[in-house]
Design an enzyme around this catalytic site. Structure first.
Site, mmCIF file in Angstrom:
data_model
loop_
_atom_site.group_PDB
_atom_site.id
_atom_site.type_symbol
_atom_site.label_atom_id
_atom_site.label_comp_id
_atom_site.label_asym_id
_atom_site.label_seq_id
_atom_site.Cartn_x
_atom_site.Cartn_y
_atom_site.Cartn_z
ATOM 1 N N ASP A 106 0.978 3.016 3.417
ATOM 2 C CA ASP A 106 0.330 4.296 3.070
ATOM 3 C C ASP A 106 1.353 5.427 2.948
ATOM 4 O OD1 ASP A 106 -1.999 5.425 2.197
ATOM 5 O OD2 ASP A 106 -3.007 5.468 4.136
ATOM 6 N N HIS B 231 0.847 -1.206 0.000
ATOM 7 C CA HIS B 231 0.000 0.000 0.000
ATOM 8 C C HIS B 231 0.879 1.251 0.000
ATOM 9 C CE1 HIS B 231 -4.015 1.937 1.138
ATOM 10 N NE2 HIS B 231 -3.150 2.949 1.014
ATOM 11 N N LYS C 137 -8.414 -0.060 -7.257
ATOM 12 C CA LYS C 137 -8.543 0.375 -5.862
ATOM 13 C C LYS C 137 -9.868 1.104 -5.706
ATOM 14 C CE LYS C 137 -7.233 2.526 -1.820
ATOM 15 N NZ LYS C 137 -6.262 3.622 -1.778
ATOM 16 N N HIS D 232 1.787 5.241 -1.999
ATOM 17 C CA HIS D 232 1.389 6.324 -2.908
ATOM 18 C C HIS D 232 2.678 7.039 -3.307
ATOM 19 C CE1 HIS D 232 -2.814 5.677 -1.853
ATOM 20 N NE2 HIS D 232 -2.437 5.648 -0.593
ATOM 21 N N HIS E 97 -10.006 0.382 0.274
ATOM 22 C CA HIS E 97 -9.826 1.244 1.446
ATOM 23 C C HIS E 97 -11.105 1.137 2.288
ATOM 24 C CE1 HIS E 97 -9.679 5.398 3.352
ATOM 25 N NE2 HIS E 97 -10.979 5.193 3.265
ATOM 26 N N HIS F 111 -6.334 -0.679 5.551
ATOM 27 C CA HIS F 111 -6.560 -0.024 6.861
ATOM 28 C C HIS F 111 -7.348 -0.947 7.801
ATOM 29 C CE1 HIS F 111 -5.222 3.191 4.347
ATOM 30 N NE2 HIS F 111 -6.382 3.382 3.777
HETATM 31 ZN ZN LIG Z 1 -3.674 4.961 0.958
#
Ligand SMILES: [Zn+2]
Length: 418
Positions: free
Chosen positions: A332, A77, A199, A79, A240, A260
């Site tokens: 994340d 996960h 996603k 970005h 998510h 999460h």
């Molecule tokens: Zn994320």
């Protein structure tokens, strides 16, 4: 290629190291499947792959000393194309070109930290994540092997929408879908653009305005349409989800992983276990939002959401652990600084995993989530030669993974500290 290697060796350069047998030695080698530590550790590679049996005489040998050899790490996960600490409006001031260059810089940081594969789950920047994946695969820029999702699908007013801005400043994008048909169209469009997976935002989020992290987003019919269409195109869906109802609806619809999973209940955890749904917990991200002094310039509304969720996270993680849900490493990064990609290990352990379980989450389990278990995630013969080394013994001190000293990616040395 042979001619090129010959020319290169005549010039005294080592650009073809991946073609020559290379033996890596260290004080220890961790078998991440069993937890068995081999002393001393040794593995040999050729043509970018880990080889069986004994190395040939005359192979180049690299002795890494009092270190532990492990498979390259996997973050499920990330970005990469989102810089940390831009604050609420900073993102809107950044051009797509700038975001793609951010991605190039961050890909290098992540690889240097020992992560040789990452699943990037949500980038805007006009499918710059697809371009970055290709550039890395060609060898044009350094970085981990990438699986990418393009922009995350969201409902109107959901976590992926731009809420709280005057209407004239905001036009809706194609990633906002509000019907099963629109969902199918967007999934097909994303596939056409070259993504590896889809996603979705199955609940509201923390770093967004006027949406509720506890509330589910899509209707059951929309969830089903997204997963069905993605599966038809050979793609998995990751969701998510913070609230338990959204986690359950996404799980029942057949998503591959819950991202999460903050407010996961024991009953929903058992449902995930029964269906083989993975959890990607991203523990440090929420902690980083609440760091003293607010270094990542998180808006007040998001700080309040994070404060409400943080105390409940341990129970959700414990429910997953006790139900035997497969837990795959995910950070994340982008919420926090990319170079700190190894920070989740210490939180996984402090939330109840053994050090071996935490390491497995970023190797064998993550490889399984990505359906790459035949390629990466262990140091077994035949696997891609993605290998790292850390000081000391990570089973005794998990934080040693925050200082990776040596990185081999597909047989090429990309980091080597004396
Ligand atoms: Zn994320």
């Amino acid at each position: 290629m042979i001619l090129r290697c010959l020319l290169v060796s005549l010039l005294g350069l080592a650009l073809c190291a991946q073609e020559r047998p290379l033996v890596l030695k260290a004080a220890r080698l961790l078998d991440v499947r069993t937890g068995r530590v081999e002393t001393p550790g040794q593995v040999w590679v050729k043509d970018g792959r880990i080889q069986p049996g004994a190395p040939p005489a005359g192979a180049e040998t690299l002795d890494l000393g009092d270190r532990t050899l492990l498979p390259g790490l996997i973050d499920c996960h990330t970005h990469l194309l989102i810089p940390a600490g831009l604050g609420e409006l900073g993102y809107l001031k950044r051009s797509q070109g700038a975001l793609i260059l951010d991605g190039v810089v961050n890909a290098r940081k992540v690889l240097q930290a020992g992560f040789t594969t990452v699943r990037d789950v949500g980038a805007s920047a006009g499918f710059g994540d697809v371009a970055l994946r290709e550039a890395i695969a060609r060898g044009d820029v350094p970085g981990p092997r990438l699986l990418v999702a393009g922009p995350a699908l969201s409902i109107t007013g959901g976590h992926g929408d731009l809420n709280g801005f005057p209407p004239h400043l905001h036009t809706q994008d194609e990633h906002i879908v509000d019907s099963p048909d629109a969902a199918r169209h967007t999934v097909r469009e994303w596939r056409k653009r070259g993504v590896d997976l889809i996603k979705i935002h199955a609940t509201g989020g923390v770093l967004s305005n006027h949406d509720d992290p506890a509330a589910p987003s899509f209707s059951p019919a929309e969830f089903k349409a997204i997963v069905d269409e993605a599966n038809r195109r050979g793609m998995d869906v990751c969701a998510h989800a913070h609230g338990d109802a959204g986690i359950l609806e996404a799980t029942v619809a057949g998503v591959r992983s819950i991202e999460h999973g903050s407010l996961l209940s024991p009953a929903t955890a058992r449902e995930m276990k029964a269906r083989g749904t993975f959890l990607v917990p991203t523990l440090y991200a929420l902690e980083s939002i609440l760091l003293p002094g607010n270094p990542y310039k998180v808006p007040q509304g998001s700080l309040a959401k994070a404060r409400a969720i943080l105390p409940l996270r341990r129970a959700g993680f414990k429910a997953a652990l006790e139900a035997g849900v497969p837990i795959a490493y995910g950070t994340d990064i982008g919420v926090f600084e990319h170079g700190q990609v190894a920070m989740d290990f210490r939180y996984l352990v402090s939330y109840g995993m053994t050090p071996l379980q935490a390491i497995q989450s970023a190797t064998v389990t993550a490889a399984r989530l990505l359906r790459l278990e035949g390629e990466i995630g262990t140091l077994e013969a035949g696997r891609t030669a993605d290998i790292i080394a850390v000081d000391g013994d990570p089973l005794k001190d998990i934080t040693t993974l925050e200082q990776v000293r040596f990185v081999l990616r597909e047989g090429r040395i990309v980091r080597r500290e004396p």
